[in-house]
Design a protein around this motif. Structure first.
Motif, PDB file in Angstrom:
ATOM      1  N   ARG A  85       0.828  -1.207   0.000  1.00  0.00           N
ATOM      2  CA  ARG A  85       0.000   0.000   0.000  1.00  0.00           C
ATOM      3  C   ARG A  85       0.863   1.260   0.000  1.00  0.00           C
ATOM      4  NH1 ARG A  85      -1.929   3.157   3.965  1.00  0.00           N
ATOM      5  NH2 ARG A  85      -1.098   1.768   5.558  1.00  0.00           N
ATOM      6  N   ARG A  86       2.050   1.190   0.579  1.00  0.00           N
ATOM      7  CA  ARG A  86       2.967   2.336   0.574  1.00  0.00           C
ATOM      8  C   ARG A  86       3.729   2.465  -0.732  1.00  0.00           C
ATOM      9  NH1 ARG A  86       3.736   0.590   6.021  1.00  0.00           N
ATOM     10  NH2 ARG A  86       5.593  -0.581   5.408  1.00  0.00           N
ATOM     11  N   GLY A  87       3.496   1.534  -1.663  1.00  0.00           N
ATOM     12  CA  GLY A  87       4.105   1.662  -2.979  1.00  0.00           C
ATOM     13  C   GLY A  87       5.413   0.925  -3.159  1.00  0.00           C
ATOM     14  N   LYS A  88       5.809   0.101  -2.199  1.00  0.00           N
ATOM     15  CA  LYS A  88       7.052  -0.665  -2.330  1.00  0.00           C
ATOM     16  C   LYS A  88       6.754  -1.991  -3.007  1.00  0.00           C
ATOM     17  CE  LYS A  88       9.168   1.414   1.763  1.00  0.00           C
ATOM     18  NZ  LYS A  88       9.800   1.168   3.086  1.00  0.00           N
ATOM     19  N   PHE A  89       6.623  -1.937  -4.339  1.00  0.00           N
ATOM     20  CA  PHE A  89       6.216  -3.122  -5.092  1.00  0.00           C
ATOM     21  C   PHE A  89       7.369  -4.089  -5.355  1.00  0.00           C
ATOM     22  CE2 PHE A  89       3.278   0.260  -6.787  1.00  0.00           C
ATOM     23  CZ  PHE A  89       2.235  -0.087  -5.934  1.00  0.00           C
ATOM     24  N   THR A  90       8.587  -3.720  -4.988  1.00  0.00           N
ATOM     25  CA  THR A  90       9.723  -4.626  -5.191  1.00  0.00           C
ATOM     26  C   THR A  90       9.874  -5.624  -4.050  1.00  0.00           C
ATOM     27  OG1 THR A  90      11.197  -3.006  -4.155  1.00  0.00           O
ATOM     28  CG2 THR A  90      10.953  -2.905  -6.559  1.00  0.00           C
ATOM     29  N   GLU A  91       9.169  -5.422  -2.933  1.00  0.00           N
ATOM     30  CA  GLU A  91       9.266  -6.333  -1.796  1.00  0.00           C
ATOM     31  C   GLU A  91       8.558  -7.654  -2.116  1.00  0.00           C
ATOM     32  OE1 GLU A  91      10.965  -5.761   0.918  1.00  0.00           O
ATOM     33  OE2 GLU A  91      11.570  -3.735   0.317  1.00  0.00           O
ATOM     34  N   ARG A  92       9.019  -8.740  -1.449  1.00  0.00           N
ATOM     35  CA  ARG A  92       8.407 -10.058  -1.597  1.00  0.00           C
ATOM     36  C   ARG A  92       8.279 -10.705  -0.211  1.00  0.00           C
ATOM     37  NH1 ARG A  92       7.792  -7.870  -5.583  1.00  0.00           N
ATOM     38  NH2 ARG A  92       8.218  -8.498  -7.738  1.00  0.00           N
ATOM     39  N   ILE A  93       7.275 -11.519  -0.054  1.00  0.00           N
ATOM     40  CA  ILE A  93       7.078 -12.253   1.193  1.00  0.00           C
ATOM     41  C   ILE A  93       7.640 -13.664   1.040  1.00  0.00           C
ATOM     42  CG2 ILE A  93       4.734 -12.945   0.517  1.00  0.00           C
ATOM     43  CD1 ILE A  93       3.994 -12.852   3.470  1.00  0.00           C
ATOM     44  N   GLN A  94       8.420 -14.100   2.044  1.00  0.00           N
ATOM     45  CA  GLN A  94       9.060 -15.418   1.990  1.00  0.00           C
ATOM     46  C   GLN A  94       8.157 -16.459   2.653  1.00  0.00           C
ATOM     47  OE1 GLN A  94      11.841 -15.911   0.309  1.00  0.00           O
ATOM     48  NE2 GLN A  94      12.071 -13.719  -0.124  1.00  0.00           N
ATOM     49  N   THR A  95       7.929 -17.551   1.975  1.00  0.00           N
ATOM     50  CA  THR A  95       7.128 -18.640   2.531  1.00  0.00           C
ATOM     51  C   THR A  95       7.570 -19.961   1.914  1.00  0.00           C
ATOM     52  OG1 THR A  95       4.883 -19.486   2.815  1.00  0.00           O
ATOM     53  CG2 THR A  95       5.339 -18.282   0.767  1.00  0.00           C
ATOM     54  N   ASP A  96       7.618 -21.000   2.750  1.00  0.00           N
ATOM     55  CA  ASP A  96       7.993 -22.332   2.300  1.00  0.00           C
ATOM     56  C   ASP A  96       6.828 -23.310   2.360  1.00  0.00           C
ATOM     57  OD1 ASP A  96      10.616 -21.481   1.900  1.00  0.00           O
ATOM     58  OD2 ASP A  96      11.145 -21.894   4.001  1.00  0.00           O
ATOM     59  N   GLU A  97       5.808 -22.994   3.126  1.00  0.00           N
ATOM     60  CA  GLU A  97       4.667 -23.889   3.268  1.00  0.00           C
ATOM     61  C   GLU A  97       3.785 -23.834   2.021  1.00  0.00           C
ATOM     62  OE1 GLU A  97       5.681 -21.761   5.398  1.00  0.00           O
ATOM     63  OE2 GLU A  97       6.245 -22.863   7.208  1.00  0.00           O
ATOM     64  N   LYS A  98       3.098 -24.923   1.764  1.00  0.00           N
ATOM     65  CA  LYS A  98       2.213 -25.011   0.609  1.00  0.00           C
ATOM     66  C   LYS A  98       0.742 -25.115   1.016  1.00  0.00           C
ATOM     67  CE  LYS A  98       5.637 -24.930  -2.242  1.00  0.00           C
ATOM     68  NZ  LYS A  98       5.882 -23.713  -3.073  1.00  0.00           N
ATOM     69  N   ASP A  99       0.434 -24.709   2.238  1.00  0.00           N
ATOM     70  CA  ASP A  99      -0.961 -24.734   2.669  1.00  0.00           C
ATOM     71  C   ASP A  99      -1.687 -23.504   2.144  1.00  0.00           C
ATOM     72  OD1 ASP A  99       0.283 -22.827   4.127  1.00  0.00           O
ATOM     73  OD2 ASP A  99      -0.116 -23.696   6.094  1.00  0.00           O
ATOM     74  N   GLU A 100      -2.904 -23.243   2.688  1.00  0.00           N
ATOM     75  CA  GLU A 100      -3.707 -22.136   2.178  1.00  0.00           C
ATOM     76  C   GLU A 100      -3.024 -20.781   2.395  1.00  0.00           C
ATOM     77  OE1 GLU A 100      -4.796 -24.672   3.790  1.00  0.00           O
ATOM     78  OE2 GLU A 100      -6.399 -25.561   2.599  1.00  0.00           O
ATOM     79  N   ILE A 101      -2.404 -20.619   3.582  1.00  0.00           N
ATOM     80  CA  ILE A 101      -1.700 -19.354   3.834  1.00  0.00           C
ATOM     81  C   ILE A 101      -0.509 -19.194   2.900  1.00  0.00           C
ATOM     82  CG2 ILE A 101      -0.440 -18.026   5.572  1.00  0.00           C
ATOM     83  CD1 ILE A 101      -2.175 -19.235   7.701  1.00  0.00           C
ATOM     84  N   GLY A 102       0.173 -20.295   2.618  1.00  0.00           N
ATOM     85  CA  GLY A 102       1.274 -20.236   1.664  1.00  0.00           C
ATOM     86  C   GLY A 102       0.802 -19.864   0.268  1.00  0.00           C
ATOM     87  N   LEU A 103      -0.356 -20.408  -0.153  1.00  0.00           N
ATOM     88  CA  LEU A 103      -0.909 -20.051  -1.469  1.00  0.00           C
ATOM     89  C   LEU A 103      -1.290 -18.579  -1.518  1.00  0.00           C
ATOM     90  CD1 LEU A 103      -3.145 -23.186  -2.152  1.00  0.00           C
ATOM     91  CD2 LEU A 103      -0.898 -22.663  -3.126  1.00  0.00           C
ATOM     92  N   ILE A 104      -1.837 -18.055  -0.411  1.00  0.00           N
ATOM     93  CA  ILE A 104      -2.164 -16.623  -0.357  1.00  0.00           C
ATOM     94  C   ILE A 104      -0.894 -15.788  -0.497  1.00  0.00           C
ATOM     95  CG2 ILE A 104      -3.031 -14.778   1.140  1.00  0.00           C
ATOM     96  CD1 ILE A 104      -5.018 -16.794   2.274  1.00  0.00           C
ATOM     97  N   SER A 105       0.185 -16.218   0.153  1.00  0.00           N
ATOM     98  CA  SER A 105       1.456 -15.496   0.046  1.00  0.00           C
ATOM     99  C   SER A 105       1.973 -15.490  -1.381  1.00  0.00           C
ATOM    100  CB  SER A 105       2.483 -16.133   0.986  1.00  0.00           C
ATOM    101  OG  SER A 105       2.033 -16.092   2.325  1.00  0.00           O
ATOM    102  N   GLU A 106       1.878 -16.634  -2.073  1.00  0.00           N
ATOM    103  CA  GLU A 106       2.316 -16.696  -3.463  1.00  0.00           C
ATOM    104  C   GLU A 106       1.487 -15.770  -4.346  1.00  0.00           C
ATOM    105  OE1 GLU A 106       4.872 -18.102  -4.837  1.00  0.00           O
ATOM    106  OE2 GLU A 106       5.588 -18.939  -2.940  1.00  0.00           O
ATOM    107  N   GLU A 107       0.172 -15.749  -4.119  1.00  0.00           N
ATOM    108  CA  GLU A 107      -0.679 -14.858  -4.896  1.00  0.00           C
ATOM    109  C   GLU A 107      -0.325 -13.392  -4.648  1.00  0.00           C
ATOM    110  OE1 GLU A 107      -2.933 -15.401  -7.196  1.00  0.00           O
ATOM    111  OE2 GLU A 107      -2.650 -17.571  -7.131  1.00  0.00           O
TER     112      GLU A 107
END
Length: 344
Positions: A85-107
């Motif tokens: 929301r602050r405009g930092k579109f280069t940031e990424r969230i790190q996640t290794d799990e493949k559950d629903e929360i992990g899928l949300i992170s990938e999206e």
């Protein structure tokens, strides 16, 4: 009170209570069926209470542990969304799990990449728009210069050449045939007047399109006053202040008035001009008429550059354009443009 951890604790405690309650009811049924089992009601109550406390403690522990992990992962997602929301579109969230929360992170990571691409596209579009604006402005300036040069060559230059030739002829025959020289001088005076009208019309075109901070009403009144001082035209004008109008519409209407008055100076041979600008029933009405020589619209086939320009400007701001003219009865232009609504 709305924390997800509290929800987990409440859920596990409720499960412990319900499980122990079912166990207690089961013991009571067993005592009723087998009264000689050696168990008393007090013993079953204390047994149920101990089991409830143990299950509640175990449930409380596992609820804290499970909610800590989930709350931490959801907190990371919330922090990442705030970063986007602050405009930092280069940031990424790190996640290794493949559950629903992990899928949300990938999206969310894909959404961040998409937003970053959109920002780059907008920047490229802005640069292209700037370049196109410069090119269009340069082309419009060149076209206007060519048109003015063509008008000067086709009309004013020929009239000046005719004045030069006729004045030379008048000088040669002034002593031999004074009557012929007088007629030629009358023609010279008429041609000079037409050339003066052409020059005034061209100078009118060279006025700035912008109103320079003035309102549309003030700009039109100022234009009429200048023409009154420099021409023999008599004006009957009624110009109201227009409240619900955009800046683009103001500039287009002002340019339409300039073009119409220029055509009157160049072609109409008029002595009187009527101009009305008013706002009524959510429409802006513009009326310009003259008592000049007029023309046959069907024969002209709207070939005039000025008439086409006025029609195009009117259509660009969503207006309707009507023109009426008849030989020796003048020309009338009526334009109606939708006004802006109050909320706009």
């Amino acid at each position: 009170m709305t924390s997800i951890r509290l929800w987990f604790i409440q859920t596990f405690l409720m499960m412990a209570f319900i499980t122990s309650l079912i166990f207690f009811i089961g013991l009571q049924i067993f005592l009723f069926v087998v009264p000689d089992s050696g168990l008393s009601t007090a013993m079953t109550f204390w047994f149920w209470l101990y089991s409830f406390v143990i299950m509640a403690a175990v449930g409380f522990y596992f609820s804290l542990r499970g909610s800590y992990v989930i709350k931490g992962r959801l907190g990371d997602i919330l922090l990442f969304i705030a970063t986007l929301r602050r405009g930092k579109f280069t940031e990424r969230i790190q996640t290794d799990e493949k559950d629903e929360i992990g899928l949300i992170s990938e999206e969310l990571n894909q959404l961040s990449e998409y937003l970053q691409d959109q920002v780059h596209s907008l920047q490229r579009l802005a640069e292209e728009k700037t370049e196109l604006s410069k090119t269009a402005k340069s082309a419009a300036t060149m076209e206007e210069r060519q048109r003015l040069a063509r008008d000067l060559h086709d009309v004013v230059s020929q009239q000046l050449f005719a004045l030069s030739m006729m004045s030379s002829a008048s000088l040669r025959c002034f002593d031999q045939d004074p009557e012929k020289a007088r007629k030629q001088l009358e023609q010279i005076s008429e041609i000079a007047g037409k050339a003066q009208g052409e020059m005034r019309a061209l100078l009118l075109h060279l006025r700035p399109v912008q109103l320079s901070g003035e309102s549309l009403c003030e700009g039109i009144i100022k234009l009429i006053r200048e023409l009154k001082q420099k021409t023999n035209l008599a004006f009957e004008a009624s110009v109201d202040e227009i409240e619900h109008i955009s800046q683009a519409a103001e500039e287009h209407i002002f340019r339409i008035v300039q073009e119409a008055l220029s055509n009157i100076l160049r072609h109409a041979d008029a002595t009187k001009v009527k101009l009305v600008l008013a706002e009524e029933n959510r429409y802006i009405h513009l009326y310009i008429g003259d008592d000049g020589k007029g023309f046959d619209i069907h024969e002209e086939k709207m070939a005039s550059y000025g008439l086409k320009t006025m029609r195009e400007r009117c259509e660009q701001i969503g207006g309707t354009y009507n023109i009426r003219s008849k030989a020796n009865e003048g020309t009338y232009i009526e334009i109606r443009i939708p006004a802006l609504r109050r909320e706009e």
